[in-house]
Design a protein around this motif. Structure first.
Motif, short mmCIF file in Angstrom:
data_model
loop_
_atom_site.label_atom_id
_atom_site.label_comp_id
_atom_site.label_asym_id
_atom_site.label_seq_id
_atom_site.Cartn_x
_atom_site.Cartn_y
_atom_site.Cartn_z
N ARG A 1 -4.75 -24.04 -0.76
CA ARG A 1 -6.16 -24.10 -0.25
C ARG A 1 -7.87 -23.89 -0.10
NH1 ARG A 1 -9.75 -24.14 2.17
NH2 ARG A 1 -10.18 -24.61 4.16
N TYR A 2 -7.64 -22.79 -1.04
CA TYR A 2 -8.64 -21.64 -1.61
C TYR A 2 -8.67 -21.85 -3.08
CZ TYR A 2 -8.34 -20.40 3.85
OH TYR A 2 -8.40 -20.40 5.17
N GLY A 3 -7.47 -22.21 -3.70
CA GLY A 3 -8.33 -22.02 -4.95
C GLY A 3 -7.40 -20.66 -5.94
N ALA A 4 -6.37 -20.74 -6.64
CA ALA A 4 -5.48 -19.70 -7.46
C ALA A 4 -6.58 -18.34 -7.72
CB ALA A 4 -5.24 -20.06 -8.92
N GLU A 5 -8.03 -18.82 -7.94
CA GLU A 5 -9.05 -17.18 -8.35
C GLU A 5 -9.78 -17.09 -7.08
OE1 GLU A 5 -9.16 -21.11 -8.60
OE2 GLU A 5 -11.31 -21.23 -8.81
N HIS A 6 -8.51 -17.27 -6.22
CA HIS A 6 -9.67 -16.59 -4.62
C HIS A 6 -8.73 -15.85 -4.00
CE1 HIS A 6 -13.41 -18.79 -5.98
NE2 HIS A 6 -12.59 -19.68 -5.30
N ILE A 7 -7.49 -15.57 -4.13
CA ILE A 7 -6.06 -15.02 -3.43
C ILE A 7 -6.64 -13.92 -4.43
CG2 ILE A 7 -3.99 -14.96 -2.14
CD1 ILE A 7 -6.23 -17.48 -1.90
N VAL A 8 -6.33 -12.86 -3.72
CA VAL A 8 -5.42 -11.83 -4.21
C VAL A 8 -4.48 -11.22 -3.85
CG1 VAL A 8 -6.26 -9.42 -5.62
CG2 VAL A 8 -7.92 -10.97 -4.83
N HIS A 9 -2.84 -10.88 -4.54
CA HIS A 9 -1.58 -10.50 -3.53
C HIS A 9 -1.43 -9.20 -4.70
CE1 HIS A 9 1.74 -10.26 -2.51
NE2 HIS A 9 2.40 -11.46 -3.56
N ALA A 10 -0.63 -8.35 -3.87
CA ALA A 10 -0.47 -7.08 -4.24
C ALA A 10 0.66 -7.15 -3.71
CB ALA A 10 -1.39 -6.07 -4.00
N ARG A 11 2.13 -6.70 -4.43
CA ARG A 11 3.00 -5.83 -4.03
C ARG A 11 3.48 -4.81 -4.38
NH1 ARG A 11 6.79 -10.47 -5.13
NH2 ARG A 11 7.41 -9.03 -6.54
N ASN A 12 3.49 -4.12 -3.92
CA ASN A 12 3.84 -2.55 -4.30
C ASN A 12 5.47 -2.21 -4.85
OD1 ASN A 12 4.67 -1.43 -1.53
ND2 ASN A 12 5.30 -0.16 -2.17
N PHE A 13 5.16 -0.75 -5.63
CA PHE A 13 6.52 0.16 -5.57
C PHE A 13 6.71 1.25 -5.05
CE2 PHE A 13 7.27 -2.79 -9.09
CZ PHE A 13 7.84 -3.90 -9.02
N THR A 14 7.73 1.51 -4.86
CA THR A 14 8.01 2.60 -4.11
C THR A 14 8.45 3.14 -5.22
OG1 THR A 14 7.35 2.48 -1.51
CG2 THR A 14 8.61 4.10 -2.38
N ASP A 15 7.78 4.32 -5.90
CA ASP A 15 8.87 4.84 -6.72
C ASP A 15 8.52 6.60 -6.98
OD1 ASP A 15 6.44 5.73 -7.02
OD2 ASP A 15 6.33 5.32 -9.60
N ILE A 16 8.36 6.97 -5.85
CA ILE A 16 8.69 8.22 -5.21
C ILE A 16 8.57 8.64 -3.57
CG2 ILE A 16 6.43 9.12 -4.68
CD1 ILE A 16 9.56 11.63 -6.48
N ASP A 17 9.94 9.16 -3.68
CA ASP A 17 10.81 9.02 -1.80
C ASP A 17 12.40 9.65 -1.50
OD1 ASP A 17 13.24 7.21 -2.24
OD2 ASP A 17 12.94 6.89 0.18
N GLY B 1 -1.85 22.87 -1.57
CA GLY B 1 0.04 23.42 -2.61
C GLY B 1 0.62 22.24 -2.94
N PRO B 2 1.61 22.52 -3.55
CA PRO B 2 2.37 21.60 -4.61
C PRO B 2 3.17 20.67 -3.52
CG PRO B 2 3.37 23.81 -4.78
CD PRO B 2 2.01 23.81 -4.57
N GLY B 3 3.13 19.92 -4.36
CA GLY B 3 3.85 18.26 -2.45
C GLY B 3 4.23 17.06 -3.29
N ARG B 4 4.63 16.07 -2.26
CA ARG B 4 4.65 14.95 -2.80
C ARG B 4 3.95 14.61 -1.71
NH1 ARG B 4 10.36 13.40 -0.52
NH2 ARG B 4 11.24 14.84 -1.15
N PRO B 5 3.69 12.69 -1.78
CA PRO B 5 3.62 12.30 -0.33
C PRO B 5 4.32 11.34 0.55
CG PRO B 5 3.46 10.44 -2.43
CD PRO B 5 3.90 12.19 -2.95
N GLY B 6 3.86 11.17 1.88
CA GLY B 6 5.10 10.65 2.20
C GLY B 6 5.68 9.06 2.40
N TRP B 7 6.12 8.59 3.52
CA TRP B 7 5.79 7.38 2.58
C TRP B 7 5.28 6.49 3.20
CZ3 TRP B 7 9.12 3.70 6.20
CH2 TRP B 7 9.60 2.08 5.92
N HIS B 8 4.57 6.72 4.28
CA HIS B 8 3.36 5.28 5.04
C HIS B 8 1.68 5.18 4.05
CE1 HIS B 8 6.74 5.09 7.71
NE2 HIS B 8 6.31 6.64 8.32
N ILE B 9 1.61 6.84 3.94
CA ILE B 9 0.44 6.78 2.96
C ILE B 9 0.50 6.28 1.78
CG2 ILE B 9 0.81 8.98 1.59
CD1 ILE B 9 -1.83 8.11 3.86
#
Length: 463
Positions: A59-75, A202-210
């Motif tokens: 619809r909008y042209g391939a170059e006009h869409i930005v699609h991101a999908r994450n990997f959660t690699d710490i939990d 202090g030392p730590g790791r992120p929560g899931w949602h952030i």
RNA sequence: GGCCAUGUGGCGGAGUGGUGACGCAGCGGUCUGCAAAACCGCGUACCCCGGUUCAAUUCCGGGCGUGGCCUCCA
């Protein structure tokens, strides 16, 4: 061109989709936590929103869409798995991210433009958390940093929950050291032996949602067009993403929220805890990826879908019919397959534009195949075949060479043996030795090979 | 308990205020040496009870059934 209409969970209604900026349409899909093989249920959002991705590109042209999908690699689960197996976390997550990519590619999904990993965005998360603390939306305790749900008047707007609802269902025991049972974790203080990053708390790791809030901001912007994921993510995940991002930025996180329904196995939710999962990795040993994809698209993405062997058999049979029509068309038209600029049929476009109605779009594919089977004029055959392929491509289907589809599994030697039997049968038929011809056909059938006699000779396909 | 979905023919699954979804399977026919594939034809489907309406599977109300979410599961 038909307007795209999508069901927006936030509005609880279908709405016309109009991007904020048609030259940069942003789509974010919540991706996997990478610590084991993905099951077929994990593929449903990917396939459904891959169709959306394709529709938007068209619809909008391939170059006009930005699609991101994450990997959660710490939990927690990743840490636990790494402890069990002794495999370092980085290797474990990298390995399963690669497997995930391969599985999704086998299902005919286009790769997203960006596949950010949570651990590459920790600094962005820290900035976000600092801002929330500064604005009074979050507070630090010895156990970490918590988001204060009470600080957001419209918390719960996506899932339709009020704070009172939440407290009603909440556990009575005070968990950890947060102020309110409904508060959720932004940052977790590291326990001994856990991986950690330095932070003002202090030392730590992120929560899931952030992580999603930070990655969306970094890659797509503060307000994106489309945010999608499984139905189960509405609460708490997406609700909490909204809380974080909107309190930090004073701007909506996403304009459209899309959620897919669940797959069931024999009418029960497919879930790891129930042990009734079908891994994509295992299914691919028995079925072409396209059959799995077709099966997933045979139901509307928001409705539940019972994933059974029968469903896969039907998907396979239908695809055989579609590819059969294309194979005959290629032979009749004598042209190279997939050439020329053909547009998807208007009906199929309209079906997909109406909240990704894939079952109706699939019906359109069958309709085109029926027309193709009836067509006799070469120009018409080329035209319909082209339209069928272009329509299939909108859904990531029918991209294979029909010859490959029907005969791929045969090794070369295997193929030669089949060809020899078919040739022997042709000879027997020429000699009007029907008994021998039928014996050879039975032999081929027993080997899973179907013989098709046509005007121009006999061909074969695997069942 | 709260919230969100959903209930269509043998099966899967769209859709609609009033004739046809579509696919799979099945049956009959054409074609074929016989089959297969393809084509033609065939199925008196809309959970129950009320209501609105000239007309409801479709709208409204109630009931029943099923699935999901309710703190880290797509």
């Amino acid at each position: 061109m038909t307007e795209i209409v999508l069901y927006n969970t936030m509005a609880r209604a279908k709405q016309a989709f109009i991007p904020a900026d048609p030259r940069r349409v942003t789509l974010y899909v919540c991706g996997p936590t990478v610590y084991n093989y993905a099951h077929i249920g994990n593929a449903r959002p990917v396939v459904a929103f891959d169709v959306l991705f394709r529709l938007l590109r068209a619809r909008y042209g391939a170059e006009h869409i930005v699609h991101a999908r994450n990997f959660t690699d710490i939990d927690d689960k990743i840490i636990a798995r790494a402890r069990e197996t002794g495999e370092p976390i980085q290797e474990l997550t990298r390995r399963f991210a690669d497997i995930y990519r391969a599985d999704m590619a086998a299902l005919g999904n286009l790769p997203p433009d960006f596949e950010p990993r949570a651990t590459d965005h920790v600094s962005g998360m820290l900035t976000l958390i600092e801002g929330l603390v500064a604005k009074g939306h979050a507070y630090a305790t010895p156990s970490g940093v918590w988001f204060s749900v009470a600080s957001m008047p419209d918390y719960g707007k996506l899932s339709g929950r009020t704070l009172a609802d939440l407290l009603h269902g909440a556990r009575v025991e005070a968990m950890d050291d947060k102020n309110d049972p409904a508060d959720f974790s932004l940052w977790k203080a590291a326990k001994p032996g856990e991986p950690f990053w330095d932070s003002p708390w202090g030392p730590g790791r992120p929560g899931w949602h952030i992580e999603c809030s930070a990655m969306i901001e970094a890659i797509l912007g503060r307000t994106i067009d489309l945010h999608a994921g499984g139905h189960d993510l509405i609460f708490p995940h997406h609700e909490n993403e909204i809380a974080q991002s909107e309190c930090a930025h004073d701007a909506p996180l996403a304009r459209f929220w899309l959620h897919n329904g669940f797959l069931t196995m024999d009418s029960e939710k497919m879930s790891k805890s129930q042990g009734n999962v079908a891994l994509i990795h295992d299914l691919l040993a028995d079925w072409p990826g396209e059959v799995l994809r077709f099966a997933l698209l045979s139901g509307h993405y928001r409705a539940p879908l019972d994933f059974t062997t029968g469903l896969l058999e039907q998907a396979k049979a239908t695809l055989d019919r579609l590819y059969g029509a294309l194979e005959r068309a290629d032979a009749a038209a004598g042209a190279a397959p997939g050439t020329g600029d053909f547009a998807p049929s208007p009906e199929i476009w309209a079906a997909l534009a109406d909240d990704l109605n894939s079952p109706e779009a699939l019906a359109g594919l069958s309709g085109l195949a029926a027309s193709l089977n009836k067509a006799r004029i070469p120009a018409e055959i080329t035209e319909i075949a082209g339209q069928l392929r272009a329509s299939g491509e909108m859904m990531g289907l029918l991209g294979a060479d029909p010859a490959h589809w029907f005969r791929a599994k045969a090794g070369d030697g295997d193929s030669d043996a089949i060809e020899a039997l078919v040739a022997a049968r042709t000879a027997a038929r020429a000699a009007r030795n029907w008994a021998e011809a039928d014996r050879l056909r039975d032999q081929l059938n027993a080997a899973g090979v179907e013989v098709l006699d046509g005007a121009g000779g006999s061909s074969w396909r695997r069942r």
